[in-house]
Design an enzyme around this catalytic site. Structure first.
Site, PDB file in Angstrom:
ATOM      1  N   THR A   9       0.815  -1.217   0.000  1.00 12.72           N
ATOM      2  CA  THR A   9       0.000   0.000   0.000  1.00 12.72           C
ATOM      3  C   THR A   9       0.848   1.266   0.000  1.00 12.72           C
ATOM      4  O   THR A   9       0.309   2.371  -0.061  1.00 12.72           O
ATOM      5  CB  THR A   9      -0.929   0.027   1.236  1.00 12.72           C
ATOM      6  N   ALA A  10       2.171   1.120   0.113  1.00 17.47           N
ATOM      7  CA  ALA A  10       3.051   2.300   0.178  1.00 17.47           C
ATOM      8  C   ALA A  10       4.480   1.877  -0.149  1.00 17.47           C
ATOM      9  O   ALA A  10       4.774   0.679  -0.271  1.00 17.47           O
ATOM     10  CB  ALA A  10       3.005   2.899   1.603  1.00 17.47           C
ATOM     11  N   VAL A  59      -0.132  -8.717   9.044  1.00 21.94           N
ATOM     12  CA  VAL A  59       0.843  -9.813   9.115  1.00 21.94           C
ATOM     13  C   VAL A  59       1.193 -10.219  10.555  1.00 21.94           C
ATOM     14  O   VAL A  59       1.798 -11.270  10.767  1.00 21.94           O
ATOM     15  CB  VAL A  59       2.164  -9.490   8.363  1.00 21.94           C
ATOM     16  N   TYR A 151      14.463  -1.800  16.565  1.00 17.54           N
ATOM     17  CA  TYR A 151      14.333  -1.893  15.098  1.00 17.54           C
ATOM     18  C   TYR A 151      15.539  -2.643  14.532  1.00 17.54           C
ATOM     19  O   TYR A 151      15.384  -3.558  13.712  1.00 17.54           O
ATOM     20  CB  TYR A 151      14.208  -0.504  14.466  1.00 17.54           C
ATOM     21  N   LYS A 155      15.760  -6.292  12.467  1.00 18.17           N
ATOM     22  CA  LYS A 155      16.354  -6.477  11.135  1.00 18.17           C
ATOM     23  C   LYS A 155      17.581  -7.414  11.206  1.00 18.17           C
ATOM     24  O   LYS A 155      17.876  -8.097  10.216  1.00 18.17           O
ATOM     25  CB  LYS A 155      16.695  -5.122  10.517  1.00 18.17           C
ATOM     26  N   LEU A 183      19.034   4.440   4.137  1.00 22.86           N
ATOM     27  CA  LEU A 183      17.970   5.456   4.140  1.00 22.86           C
ATOM     28  C   LEU A 183      17.256   5.594   2.793  1.00 22.86           C
ATOM     29  O   LEU A 183      17.894   5.833   1.775  1.00 22.86           O
ATOM     30  CB  LEU A 183      18.647   6.789   4.441  1.00 22.86           C
TER      31      LEU A 183
HETATM   32  P1  NDP Z   1       6.287   2.370   4.209  1.00 22.01           P
HETATM   33  O1  NDP Z   1       5.831   2.835   5.542  1.00 22.01           O
HETATM   34  O2  NDP Z   1       6.241   3.328   3.078  1.00 22.01           O
HETATM   35  O3  NDP Z   1       5.486   1.040   3.803  1.00 22.01           O
HETATM   36  C1  NDP Z   1       5.331  -0.006   4.735  1.00 22.01           C
HETATM   37  C2  NDP Z   1       4.342  -1.028   4.210  1.00 22.01           C
HETATM   38  O4  NDP Z   1       4.250  -2.087   5.178  1.00 22.01           O
HETATM   39  C3  NDP Z   1       2.953  -0.467   4.022  1.00 22.01           C
HETATM   40  O5  NDP Z   1       2.409  -0.955   2.814  1.00 22.01           O
HETATM   41  C4  NDP Z   1       2.171  -1.023   5.198  1.00 22.01           C
HETATM   42  O6  NDP Z   1       0.824  -1.257   4.818  1.00 22.01           O
HETATM   43  C5  NDP Z   1       2.886  -2.356   5.429  1.00 22.01           C
HETATM   44  N1  NDP Z   1       2.677  -2.826   6.799  1.00 22.01           N
HETATM   45  C6  NDP Z   1       3.143  -2.278   7.948  1.00 22.01           C
HETATM   46  N2  NDP Z   1       2.685  -2.963   9.009  1.00 22.01           N
HETATM   47  C7  NDP Z   1       1.898  -3.957   8.525  1.00 22.01           C
HETATM   48  C8  NDP Z   1       1.138  -4.990   9.123  1.00 22.01           C
HETATM   49  N3  NDP Z   1       1.087  -5.140  10.455  1.00 22.01           N
HETATM   50  N4  NDP Z   1       0.444  -5.841   8.326  1.00 22.01           N
HETATM   51  C9  NDP Z   1       0.490  -5.704   6.985  1.00 22.01           C
HETATM   52  N5  NDP Z   1       1.206  -4.753   6.354  1.00 22.01           N
HETATM   53  C10 NDP Z   1       1.898  -3.891   7.120  1.00 22.01           C
HETATM   54  O7  NDP Z   1       7.784   1.843   4.441  1.00 22.01           O
HETATM   55  P2  NDP Z   1       8.908   1.277   3.422  1.00 22.01           P
HETATM   56  O8  NDP Z   1       8.351   0.984   2.109  1.00 22.01           O
HETATM   57  O9  NDP Z   1      10.073   2.177   3.540  1.00 22.01           O
HETATM   58  O10 NDP Z   1       9.291  -0.070   4.194  1.00 22.01           O
HETATM   59  C11 NDP Z   1       9.163  -1.365   3.630  1.00 22.01           C
HETATM   60  C12 NDP Z   1      10.175  -2.273   4.290  1.00 22.01           C
HETATM   61  O11 NDP Z   1      11.484  -1.796   4.036  1.00 22.01           O
HETATM   62  C13 NDP Z   1      10.071  -2.406   5.805  1.00 22.01           C
HETATM   63  O12 NDP Z   1      10.310  -3.754   6.151  1.00 22.01           O
HETATM   64  C14 NDP Z   1      11.194  -1.496   6.312  1.00 22.01           C
HETATM   65  O13 NDP Z   1      11.647  -1.895   7.568  1.00 22.01           O
HETATM   66  C15 NDP Z   1      12.227  -1.726   5.246  1.00 22.01           C
HETATM   67  N6  NDP Z   1      13.260  -0.718   5.081  1.00 22.01           N
HETATM   68  C16 NDP Z   1      12.937   0.608   4.897  1.00 22.01           C
HETATM   69  C17 NDP Z   1      13.954   1.536   4.703  1.00 22.01           C
HETATM   70  C18 NDP Z   1      13.680   2.983   4.537  1.00 22.01           C
HETATM   71  O14 NDP Z   1      14.589   3.800   4.822  1.00 22.01           O
HETATM   72  N7  NDP Z   1      12.514   3.389   4.082  1.00 22.01           N
HETATM   73  C19 NDP Z   1      15.355   1.114   4.629  1.00 22.01           C
HETATM   74  C20 NDP Z   1      15.574  -0.287   4.841  1.00 22.01           C
HETATM   75  C21 NDP Z   1      14.558  -1.151   5.032  1.00 22.01           C
HETATM   76  P3  NDP Z   1      -0.476  -0.946   5.727  1.00 22.01           P
HETATM   77  O15 NDP Z   1      -0.122   0.182   6.642  1.00 22.01           O
HETATM   78  O16 NDP Z   1      -1.543  -0.640   4.727  1.00 22.01           O
HETATM   79  O17 NDP Z   1      -0.730  -2.231   6.445  1.00 22.01           O
HETATM   80  C1  8X3 Z   2      15.706   1.737   7.561  1.00 25.35           C
HETATM   81  C2  8X3 Z   2      17.039   2.375   7.415  1.00 25.35           C
HETATM   82  O1  8X3 Z   2      18.976   3.419   8.713  1.00 25.35           O
HETATM   83  O2  8X3 Z   2      16.726   4.243   9.165  1.00 25.35           O
HETATM   84  O3  8X3 Z   2      15.827   0.361   7.728  1.00 25.35           O
HETATM   85  O4  8X3 Z   2      17.416   2.104   9.972  1.00 25.35           O
HETATM   86  S1  8X3 Z   2      17.561   3.069   8.893  1.00 25.35           S
END
Ligand code: NDP
Ligand code: 8X3
Length: 252
Positions: A9-10, A59, A151, A155, A183
């Site tokens: 969704t994002a 999830v 966090y 990970k 990031l």
């Molecule tokens: P966003 O917040 O943009 O997207 C997160 C997504 O996860 C949403 O679609 C949300 O959907 C879903 N989500 C969160 N909690 C739940 C839940 N309980 N059940 C089902 N779906 C869930 O974050 P990112 O796209 O940045 O993050 C995606 C992944 O990448 C994560 O695992 C994050 O830890 C990881 N990550 C992110 C980084 C960053 O800097 N952005 C860097 C490294 C890793 P909804 O709320 O509709 O359920």
């Molecule tokens: C997200 C990247 O550096 O904010 O996993 O933890 S950081």
């Protein structure tokens, strides 16, 4: 070909769905926000003439995960790729001031959610004699940083599970890959700061951060290598980031 993406969704998950759809994969998209799922499904279907299945569930709840996977119609059960992407960071407190509810949300989503998904989808892949699981880790699963505590721990757990499930699934022809970004500007920091968009913006100030499209590219590349190639882990950062704590910020 069918790709199943959690958290579509994002951010990374949405960009990944868009990229696979552009390349004519049928996609199963999931998340908790039903309206966003429906809007994305309509967009992908209209723009790319592919099939889309939406599953709205959390999830963190093993019964909801099982019910959602059990509900998948027969023709969708030959899942080629699972992208375990749903995840979040909540809060930036030092350990002694940690909020238990924040800890639970991170561990339940990032670790247990990924486990529940894998436990339900891996047997389908074993039955099909092939599959690819792509786990979204983080640079935070390689190095810790101040106030990253839980966090980072979640990970690090993804990193361990990625390595470990690769061994368990090796006899079944299932490849396992981790994508470990630094990031990247998505809704991630807004969630981490509990809706404080101004504070979230500052995280990326003066750097040209990774985007969701960059991560989708890495996922797609890893997923489309020939069958004899297994990409174990892609650790990637913005050009302005060297590790979890070292950045070059413009005008800083
Ligand atoms: P966003 O917040 O943009 O997207 C997160 C997504 O996860 C949403 O679609 C949300 O959907 C879903 N989500 C969160 N909690 C739940 C839940 N309980 N059940 C089902 N779906 C869930 O974050 P990112 O796209 O940045 O993050 C995606 C992944 O990448 C994560 O695992 C994050 O830890 C990881 N990550 C992110 C980084 C960053 O800097 N952005 C860097 C490294 C890793 P909804 O709320 O509709 O359920
Ligand atoms: C997200 C990247 O550096 O904010 O996993 O933890 S950081």
């Amino acid at each position: 070909m069918i790709v199943f993406i959690t958290g579509a969704t994002a951010g990374f998950g949405k960009a990944t769905a868009q990229l696979f759809a552009r390349n004519k994969y049928n996609v199963i998209i999931t998340g908790r926000r039903r309206e966003r799922l429906e809007a994305l499904a309509a967009e992908l279907h209209a723009n790319h003439q592919i099939e889309v299945l939406t599953l709205c569930f959390d999830v963190r709840h093993s019964d909801e995960v099982k019910k959602a996977i059990d509900s998948i119609p027969e023709k969708w059960r030959a899942i080629d790729i699972l992208v375990n992407n749903a995840g979040l960071a909540v809060g930036v407190n030092p350990i002694q001031e940690g909020v238990i509810d924040d800890w639970d949300r991170m561990i339940d989503t990032n670790v247990k959610g990924l486990l529940y998904m894998t436990r339900n989808i891996a047997p389908l892949m074993i039955g099909n004699g092939k599959g690819h699981i792509i786990n979204i880790g983080s640079i935070a699963g390689k190095e810790v940083y101040a106030n990253g505590n839980v966090y980072c721990a979640s990970k690090y757990a993804v990193d361990a599970l990625n390595k470990s499930m690769r061994i368990d699934l090796l006899p079944y022809g299932i490849r396992v890959t981790s994508i470990s970004p630094g990031l990247a500007e998505t809704e991630f920091s807004i969630v981490r700061f509990k809706g404080d968009a101004e504070r979230a913006k500052n995280v990326y100030k003066g750097i040209d951060p990774l985007t969701a499209v960059d991560i989708a590219d890495a996922i797609y590349w890893a997923a489309t290598r020939p069958a004899h190639v297994n990409i174990l882990d892609i650790v990637m950062t913005a050009g302005a980031q060297a590790n979890t704590t070292t950045f070059i910020r413009k005008n800083a």
